[in-house]
Design a protein around this motif. Structure first.
Motif, PDB file in Angstrom:
ATOM      1  N   ARG A 243     117.258  61.865 123.442  1.00 50.63           N
ATOM      2  CA  ARG A 243     116.679  63.044 123.330  1.00 50.63           C
ATOM      3  C   ARG A 243     115.548  62.680 124.171  1.00 50.63           C
ATOM      4  NH1 ARG A 243     112.941  62.095 117.737  1.00 50.63           N
ATOM      5  NH2 ARG A 243     114.668  61.579 116.441  1.00 50.63           N
ATOM      6  N   THR A 244     115.647  63.773 125.211  1.00 51.47           N
ATOM      7  CA  THR A 244     114.270  64.545 126.688  1.00 51.47           C
ATOM      8  C   THR A 244     113.105  65.001 125.803  1.00 51.47           C
ATOM      9  OG1 THR A 244     115.478  66.343 126.750  1.00 51.47           O
ATOM     10  CG2 THR A 244     116.668  64.593 127.561  1.00 51.47           C
TER      11      THR A 244
ATOM     12  N   VAL B  56     118.187  56.848 121.711  1.00 49.18           N
ATOM     13  CA  VAL B  56     117.211  56.883 123.166  1.00 49.18           C
ATOM     14  C   VAL B  56     116.494  58.384 123.506  1.00 49.18           C
ATOM     15  CG1 VAL B  56     118.352  57.489 126.290  1.00 49.18           C
ATOM     16  CG2 VAL B  56     120.151  56.531 123.884  1.00 49.18           C
ATOM     17  N   LEU B  57     115.569  57.444 124.140  1.00 45.60           N
ATOM     18  CA  LEU B  57     113.904  58.169 123.911  1.00 45.60           C
ATOM     19  C   LEU B  57     113.801  58.661 125.858  1.00 45.60           C
ATOM     20  CD1 LEU B  57     112.004  57.252 121.416  1.00 45.60           C
ATOM     21  CD2 LEU B  57     113.131  59.343 121.196  1.00 45.60           C
ATOM     22  N   GLU B  58     113.862  59.863 126.416  1.00 51.78           N
ATOM     23  CA  GLU B  58     113.463  59.857 127.846  1.00 51.78           C
ATOM     24  C   GLU B  58     111.801  60.593 127.860  1.00 51.78           C
ATOM     25  OE1 GLU B  58     112.412  60.096 131.285  1.00 51.78           O
ATOM     26  OE2 GLU B  58     113.521  58.837 131.259  1.00 51.78           O
ATOM     27  N   ARG B  59     111.410  60.250 129.159  1.00 48.26           N
ATOM     28  CA  ARG B  59     109.588  60.922 128.628  1.00 48.26           C
ATOM     29  C   ARG B  59     110.171  62.450 129.201  1.00 48.26           C
ATOM     30  NH1 ARG B  59     105.659  61.955 132.815  1.00 48.26           N
ATOM     31  NH2 ARG B  59     106.960  60.339 133.542  1.00 48.26           N
ATOM     32  N   LEU B  60     111.271  62.720 130.621  1.00 40.80           N
ATOM     33  CA  LEU B  60     111.346  63.660 130.884  1.00 40.80           C
ATOM     34  C   LEU B  60     112.304  64.952 130.456  1.00 40.80           C
ATOM     35  CD1 LEU B  60     111.290  62.054 134.857  1.00 40.80           C
ATOM     36  CD2 LEU B  60     109.594  63.396 133.526  1.00 40.80           C
ATOM     37  N   ASP B  61     112.502  65.923 130.824  1.00 42.21           N
ATOM     38  CA  ASP B  61     112.906  66.741 130.292  1.00 42.21           C
ATOM     39  C   ASP B  61     114.717  66.751 130.524  1.00 42.21           C
ATOM     40  OD1 ASP B  61     111.497  68.324 129.355  1.00 42.21           O
ATOM     41  OD2 ASP B  61     110.794  69.134 130.210  1.00 42.21           O
ATOM     42  N   GLY B  62     114.762  65.785 131.256  1.00 41.75           N
ATOM     43  CA  GLY B  62     116.222  65.143 132.149  1.00 41.75           C
ATOM     44  C   GLY B  62     116.830  64.415 132.046  1.00 41.75           C
ATOM     45  N   LEU B  63     117.688  63.373 132.222  1.00 37.15           N
ATOM     46  CA  LEU B  63     118.170  62.256 132.161  1.00 37.15           C
ATOM     47  C   LEU B  63     118.617  61.332 134.090  1.00 37.15           C
ATOM     48  CD1 LEU B  63     120.668  62.244 128.869  1.00 37.15           C
ATOM     49  CD2 LEU B  63     118.442  61.276 129.443  1.00 37.15           C
ATOM     50  N   GLY B  64     118.170  60.285 133.964  1.00 38.16           N
ATOM     51  CA  GLY B  64     118.323  60.118 135.071  1.00 38.16           C
ATOM     52  C   GLY B  64     117.718  60.318 136.347  1.00 38.16           C
TER      53      GLY B  64
ATOM     54  N   ARG C  83     105.375  61.116 120.835  1.00 39.04           N
ATOM     55  CA  ARG C  83     105.089  62.577 121.258  1.00 39.04           C
ATOM     56  C   ARG C  83     106.281  63.907 121.329  1.00 39.04           C
ATOM     57  NH1 ARG C  83     100.265  65.071 122.180  1.00 39.04           N
ATOM     58  NH2 ARG C  83      99.890  63.472 120.655  1.00 39.04           N
ATOM     59  N   ASP C  84     106.518  64.358 120.897  1.00 43.66           N
ATOM     60  CA  ASP C  84     107.775  65.627 121.034  1.00 43.66           C
ATOM     61  C   ASP C  84     106.319  66.548 122.139  1.00 43.66           C
ATOM     62  OD1 ASP C  84     108.870  67.525 121.604  1.00 43.66           O
ATOM     63  OD2 ASP C  84     109.171  67.810 119.741  1.00 43.66           O
ATOM     64  N   LEU C  85     107.068  66.373 123.517  1.00 45.50           N
ATOM     65  CA  LEU C  85     106.318  66.651 124.312  1.00 45.50           C
ATOM     66  C   LEU C  85     106.730  68.277 124.210  1.00 45.50           C
ATOM     67  CD1 LEU C  85     106.653  64.376 127.633  1.00 45.50           C
ATOM     68  CD2 LEU C  85     104.635  64.699 125.937  1.00 45.50           C
ATOM     69  N   HIS C  86     107.162  69.101 123.573  1.00 44.98           N
ATOM     70  CA  HIS C  86     107.508  69.837 123.564  1.00 44.98           C
ATOM     71  C   HIS C  86     107.001  71.165 122.079  1.00 44.98           C
ATOM     72  CE1 HIS C  86     109.524  70.989 127.577  1.00 44.98           C
ATOM     73  NE2 HIS C  86     110.057  70.128 126.960  1.00 44.98           N
TER      74      HIS C  86
ATOM     75  N   VAL D  29     119.361  50.018 116.799  1.00 45.40           N
ATOM     76  CA  VAL D  29     118.584  50.121 118.239  1.00 45.40           C
ATOM     77  C   VAL D  29     117.810  51.582 118.820  1.00 45.40           C
ATOM     78  CG1 VAL D  29     118.649  49.941 120.373  1.00 45.40           C
ATOM     79  CG2 VAL D  29     120.344  48.949 118.670  1.00 45.40           C
ATOM     80  N   VAL D  30     116.560  51.286 119.253  1.00 47.69           N
ATOM     81  CA  VAL D  30     115.731  52.342 120.740  1.00 47.69           C
ATOM     82  C   VAL D  30     115.608  51.755 121.766  1.00 47.69           C
ATOM     83  CG1 VAL D  30     113.518  53.384 120.448  1.00 47.69           C
ATOM     84  CG2 VAL D  30     114.624  52.793 118.355  1.00 47.69           C
ATOM     85  N   LEU D  31     116.595  52.743 122.864  1.00 52.53           N
ATOM     86  CA  LEU D  31     116.166  52.268 123.898  1.00 52.53           C
ATOM     87  C   LEU D  31     114.847  53.558 124.991  1.00 52.53           C
ATOM     88  CD1 LEU D  31     120.015  52.654 124.417  1.00 52.53           C
ATOM     89  CD2 LEU D  31     118.862  50.549 123.879  1.00 52.53           C
ATOM     90  N   VAL D  32     114.584  53.239 125.136  1.00 51.00           N
ATOM     91  CA  VAL D  32     113.262  54.218 126.293  1.00 51.00           C
ATOM     92  C   VAL D  32     113.683  53.889 127.251  1.00 51.00           C
ATOM     93  CG1 VAL D  32     110.255  54.314 126.061  1.00 51.00           C
ATOM     94  CG2 VAL D  32     111.633  53.205 124.217  1.00 51.00           C
ATOM     95  N   GLY D  33     113.242  55.482 127.926  1.00 50.49           N
ATOM     96  CA  GLY D  33     113.474  55.335 129.087  1.00 50.49           C
ATOM     97  C   GLY D  33     114.999  55.730 129.501  1.00 50.49           C
ATOM     98  N   GLY D  34     115.935  56.705 129.688  1.00 44.51           N
ATOM     99  CA  GLY D  34     116.657  57.758 130.451  1.00 44.51           C
ATOM    100  C   GLY D  34     117.635  57.347 131.430  1.00 44.51           C
ATOM    101  N   GLY D  35     117.461  55.784 132.153  1.00 42.17           N
ATOM    102  CA  GLY D  35     118.254  55.725 133.298  1.00 42.17           C
ATOM    103  C   GLY D  35     119.253  55.081 132.875  1.00 42.17           C
TER     104      GLY D  35
END
Length: 495
Positions: A199-200, A33-41, A219-222, A6-12
């Motif tokens: 992953r954030t 779990v994949l989140e574009r920002l550096d934190g969740l929610g 894409r690993d933004l860092h 399972v892949v969940l896109v979005g850390g909300g």
């Protein structure tokens, strides 16, 4: 190539809730779990990007519209009330199991009030109270037109308010204030402790079908490098970022969809004297021609242990599809397939466009006048203007015409299978459990019969309308309230 079940896109809150449900029914599945920002929610689930209301139909007029014959339709209030109860049941069960920590960190009792002005508004509120007060979800609802009672219940709004005009208030003592950001982070932390990969700083750049699987380019933004991930099931819970990913995936069901971004602002205060005089969430009627998301409300909020009051919303505009999105989101979303739909929606929703233009032209003094409709002696210096979350409303063809398809949430699944996505906004977070149970049913119809006992164990109200099981409903309201530390006690002066 990395493989996950399972892949969940979005850390909300949506991904966090779906992950919690899936972990319970299939603990052997691998989850990413994949989140574009550096934190969740931090997007729509953030405490500052929503009203924090446990939307349960307790006070919102838009859930109880008047019919053409003058009667009232309460089905919307009952429906959203049942959805919120399912969320409470899941949170209570997880608190019982020690996975969410102290519930006082994300939920607390804050009474909900409906506030009506003018003869028509008071008549609407009276009908609303009469139609709902006998339902198990709304027991204890109180209605008054007595100014002295209003002043005891809501001193900031009514103590010293000038006389004149028809006013009414309806109170439900068992309403809540919810910090969905904290709740999201706790759910995902629990999921990570159970072995999920969270992953954030990772953004899904492309999504395509490959045989029976979905391939994601991440894409690993860092690290500024791309990775490939393969999965038989992907959920897109990325808020305004979902529609572009559906287009990347070639989901035919949404090929002609467009998106209309709506952002908002609130007036906020942390002045101790003001906060001490208002322990409530108070909702009134939307202005003529305004969308349901614009319903004015004055809310108690508790964020990071500090109490605030927020009033609004005031509509704003940004071409971004996420609060932390890109300025090119809207223009890049327009394609030959959806351009006609978007233009048609603009033509047929002139009232909404006029409302938005009026809101954009509103001055500081205009916002203060709106606030004084709730707090007559409000002073500009006590309140600051803050930006709230970014929502993207779905624009699609309805009966052959471009239309903003309501202001609720919509679950989309792919005909190829293995993909589910969530579009839309309100009631959103409050209904997260009901919505994600719907996702499970649509995405895993073959698994659901075997999963139902485990789902009922985790969400005792699952499996049919709670209104048809009043004794179970009352028991679950009582037990979840006890576990979550909710009560109907009001601060001094609120009796």
């Amino acid at each position: 190539m990395a493989d996950y079940d399972v892949v969940l896109v979005g850390g909300g809150i949506m991904s966090a809730t779906l992950g919690a449900l899936l972990r319970h029914v299939r603990p052997d599945w691998s989850i990413l779990v994949l989140e574009r920002l550096d934190g969740l929610g931090l997007e729509s689930s953030s405490a500052w990007n929503n009203a924090g209301t446990g939307h349960a139909g307790l006070c919102e007029f838009n859930y109880t519209p008047l019919r053409g014959d003058g009667s009232i339709d309460v089905s919307g209030a009952v429906g959203v009330g049942e959805q919120f109860q399912l969320s409470r049941h899941l949170w209570a069960r997880l608190v019982e199991r020690g996975t969410l920590g102290d519930p006082a960190g994300f939920i607390r009792t804050v009474p909900h009030y409906g506030f009506a002005r003018g003869a028509d508004g008071v008549a609407h509120l009276r009908l609303r109270h009469a139609a709902l007060r006998g339902h198990p979800l709304f027991e204890g609802m109180e209605f008054t037109t007595d100014r002295d009672v209003m002043a005891r219940w809501l001193p900031l709004m009514f103590a010293g308010r000038p006389g004149g005009g028809r006013l009414a208030v309806c109170r439900t003592r068992g309403g809540t204030d919810v910090d969905y950001g904290v709740l999201t982070r706790r759910l995902l932390a629990s999921l990570e402790r159970d072995g999920a990969d969270v992953r954030t700083g990772h953004e899904v750049r492309a999504l395509r079908r490959a045989g029976r699987s979905w391939l994601l380019r991440v894409r690993d933004l860092h690290g500024a490098r791309d990775q490939r991930v393969r999965t038989p099931f992907v959920f897109l819970g990325a808020g305004g970022g979902t529609l572009p990913l559906l287009r990347s995936a070639g989901v035919t069901e949404t090929r002609g969809y467009g998106g209309f971004p709506i952002s908002g602002r609130f007036l906020r205060t942390a002045d101790p004297g003001l906060v001490a005089r208002h322990h409530a969430k108070v909702y009134s009627h939307a202005a003529p021609g305004a969308p349901p998301l614009s319903v004015p409300h004055l809310d108690t909020r508790v964020v990071d242990g500090r109490s605030y009051l927020m009033f609004g919303p005031f509509a704003a505009f940004s071409p971004r599809f996420l609060k932390h999105g890109r300025l090119g989101d809207l223009p890049r979303s327009v394609t030959p397939r959806n351009a006609g739909t978007l233009l048609g929606a603009a033509r047929d929703h002139r009232d909404l466009l006029r409302y938005l233009v009026g809101q954009l032209a509103q001055t500081r003094s205009g916002r203060l006048r709106a606030l004084r409709g709730f707090v007559p002696d409000a002073r500009a210096g006590d309140w600051e203007l803050v930006s709230a979350g970014q929502r993207v409303q779905v624009v699609k063809r309805v009966n052959g015409r471009g239309s903003i398809a309501g202001f609720g949430t919509e679950v989309v699944t792919s005909a190829h299978g293995g993909l589910a996505a969530l579009l839309g906004a309100s009631p959103g977070a409050s209904a997260s459990v009901a919505i994600m149970l719907d996702v499970l049913g649509r995405a895993f119809p073959g698994h659901l019969p075997a999963w139902e006992p485990a789902l009922r164990d985790l969400v005792p109200g699952y499996g049919g309308a709670l209104s048809g099981r009043p004794e179970l409903l009352r028991d679950l309201v009582r037990s979840s309230g006890e576990i979550l530390g909710l009560n109907d006690d009001l601060p001094g002066g609120g009796q």
